[in-house]
Design an enzyme around this catalytic site. Structure first.
Site, mmCIF file in Angstrom:
data_model
loop_
_atom_site.group_PDB
_atom_site.id
_atom_site.type_symbol
_atom_site.label_atom_id
_atom_site.label_comp_id
_atom_site.label_asym_id
_atom_site.label_seq_id
_atom_site.Cartn_x
_atom_site.Cartn_y
_atom_site.Cartn_z
ATOM 1 N NE ARG A 109 1.709 3.215 -12.546
ATOM 2 C CZ ARG A 109 2.716 3.648 -11.814
ATOM 3 N NH1 ARG A 109 2.599 3.715 -10.497
ATOM 4 N NH2 ARG A 109 3.848 4.017 -12.358
ATOM 5 C CB THR A 113 -3.817 10.770 -13.014
ATOM 6 O OG1 THR A 113 -4.170 9.502 -13.589
ATOM 7 C CG2 THR A 113 -4.363 11.896 -13.870
ATOM 8 C CG ASP A 205 6.171 -0.696 -17.683
ATOM 9 O OD1 ASP A 205 5.447 0.293 -17.792
ATOM 10 O OD2 ASP A 205 5.753 -1.875 -17.772
ATOM 11 C CG ASP A 208 6.806 -1.427 -21.348
ATOM 12 O OD1 ASP A 208 5.842 -1.849 -22.026
ATOM 13 O OD2 ASP A 208 6.955 -0.236 -21.041
HETATM 14 C C1 PRP Z 1 2.054 -1.783 -13.500
HETATM 15 C C2 PRP Z 1 2.145 -2.979 -12.579
HETATM 16 C C3 PRP Z 1 0.959 -2.793 -11.683
HETATM 17 C C4 PRP Z 1 0.892 -1.291 -11.541
HETATM 18 C C5 PRP Z 1 1.450 -0.905 -10.202
HETATM 19 O O1 PRP Z 1 1.125 -1.998 -14.482
HETATM 20 O O2 PRP Z 1 2.145 -4.212 -13.263
HETATM 21 O O3 PRP Z 1 -0.249 -3.291 -12.218
HETATM 22 O O4 PRP Z 1 1.692 -0.741 -12.606
HETATM 23 O O5 PRP Z 1 1.346 0.456 -10.000
HETATM 24 P P1 PRP Z 1 0.420 1.068 -8.866
HETATM 25 O O6 PRP Z 1 0.671 0.293 -7.632
HETATM 26 O O7 PRP Z 1 0.886 2.484 -8.787
HETATM 27 O O8 PRP Z 1 -1.007 0.984 -9.324
HETATM 28 P P2 PRP Z 1 0.853 -0.929 -15.652
HETATM 29 O O9 PRP Z 1 -0.293 -0.046 -15.286
HETATM 30 O O10 PRP Z 1 2.122 -0.285 -16.053
HETATM 31 O O11 PRP Z 1 0.299 -1.856 -16.819
HETATM 32 P P3 PRP Z 1 1.032 -3.036 -17.632
HETATM 33 O O12 PRP Z 1 1.148 -4.209 -16.711
HETATM 34 O O13 PRP Z 1 0.089 -3.276 -18.749
HETATM 35 O O14 PRP Z 1 2.370 -2.531 -18.099
HETATM 36 N N1 URA Z 2 4.669 -0.258 -12.475
HETATM 37 C C1 URA Z 2 5.811 -0.847 -12.914
HETATM 38 O O1 URA Z 2 5.780 -1.706 -13.806
HETATM 39 N N2 URA Z 2 6.968 -0.464 -12.342
HETATM 40 C C2 URA Z 2 7.029 0.466 -11.379
HETATM 41 O O2 URA Z 2 8.128 0.757 -10.889
HETATM 42 C C3 URA Z 2 5.827 1.057 -10.954
HETATM 43 C C4 URA Z 2 4.658 0.671 -11.513
#
Ligand code: PRP
Ligand code: URA
Length: 215
Positions: A109, A113, A205, A208
């Site tokens: 994400r 945005t 997150d 993380d």
């Molecule tokens: C997080 C999570 C989802 C997404 C959800 O991933 O694991 O994939 O955000 O958010 P959304 O419903 O608003 O799209 P992130 O993009 O943080 O990547 P990561 O798993 O690499 O930390």
């Molecule tokens: N992605 C995450 O990992 N946590 C949130 O709360 C939203 C998006």
């Protein structure tokens, strides 16, 4: 949020699942425990999400007599984690169905945005013949889930499902608007998104916390 108007959305309700999700929410839970509990939750959610798998009667012999007993049949499965955080759920799911194939979709994400960006996609060649279970702990805005499902359809997937651990009402609304026919299994439905599109109370997150990438 009234989920009764969404027949394909299942909010699981089990004290053990609630307990484990509370452990994930606690900010003092370290990487090691977080990863272990995500795996345990994936097993519990997978158990429920897979309850419609077809079975067939096959003849076996117990120490007592010959008998026909149910075995999972027919449809072959594919689990698709959305990288990174979805990876934490794969071991639990493949422990339930060791023969399942695993595809990978990489999405992150944008911090400003909140739009998802694709950076990786590797899927089984016979996706069209498989029941495809997309997994990601978090359904926040729903953007990543929707993009993943769209990508999978472009690659021929016909039978899609989505499993998450925590969902925001905003994400569920967006999901059912885009994919009303795709079964969505949720471990916990939280209150709302904050201004950074994080789920409240949520768990922070997920990527993380699973991989220990932020202090
Ligand atoms: C997080 C999570 C989802 C997404 C959800 O991933 O694991 O994939 O955000 O958010 P959304 O419903 O608003 O799209 P992130 O993009 O943080 O990547 P990561 O798993 O690499 O930390
Ligand atoms: N992605 C995450 O990992 N946590 C949130 O709360 C939203 C998006």
């Amino acid at each position: 949020m009234d989920l009764s108007k969404y027949p394909n959305v299942t909010l699981l309700d089990h004290p053990l699942l609630k307990h484990k999700i509370s452990i994930l929410r606690d900010k003092t839970t370290g990487t090691n425990e977080f990863r272990r509990v995500v795996k345990e939750i994936a097993i519990m959610e997978g158990y429920e999400a897979l309850r419609d798998l077809p079975t067939e009667l096959l003849e076996i012999e117990t120490p007592i007599e010959k008998t026909k007993q149910p075995f999972v049949s027919g449809k072959t499965l594919c689990f698709v984690p959305i990288l990174r955080a979805g990876l934490g759920m794969v071991d639990g799911l493949t422990s339930l169905v060791p023969s399942a194939k695993v595809g990978h979709i990489g999405l992150y994400r944008d911090e400003v945005t909140h739009q998802p960006h694709e950076y990786y996609c590797k899927l089984p060649y016979d996706l069209d013949q498989r029941e495809v279970y997309v997994v990601d702990p978090m359904l926040a805005t729903g953007g990543s889930a929707i993009d993943a499902l769209t990508l999978l359809q472009k690659h021929g997937a016909k039978h899609l499902h989505f499993i998450c651990i925590i969902a925001a009402p905003e994400g569920v609304e967006a999901f059912v608007k885009a994919y009303p026919d795709v079964p969505l299994t949720i471990g916990a439905l939280d209150r709302e998104l904050n201004e950074n599109a994080y789920i409240c109370p949520g768990l922070g997150d997920a990527g993380d916390r699973i991989f220990g990438t932020v202090k």
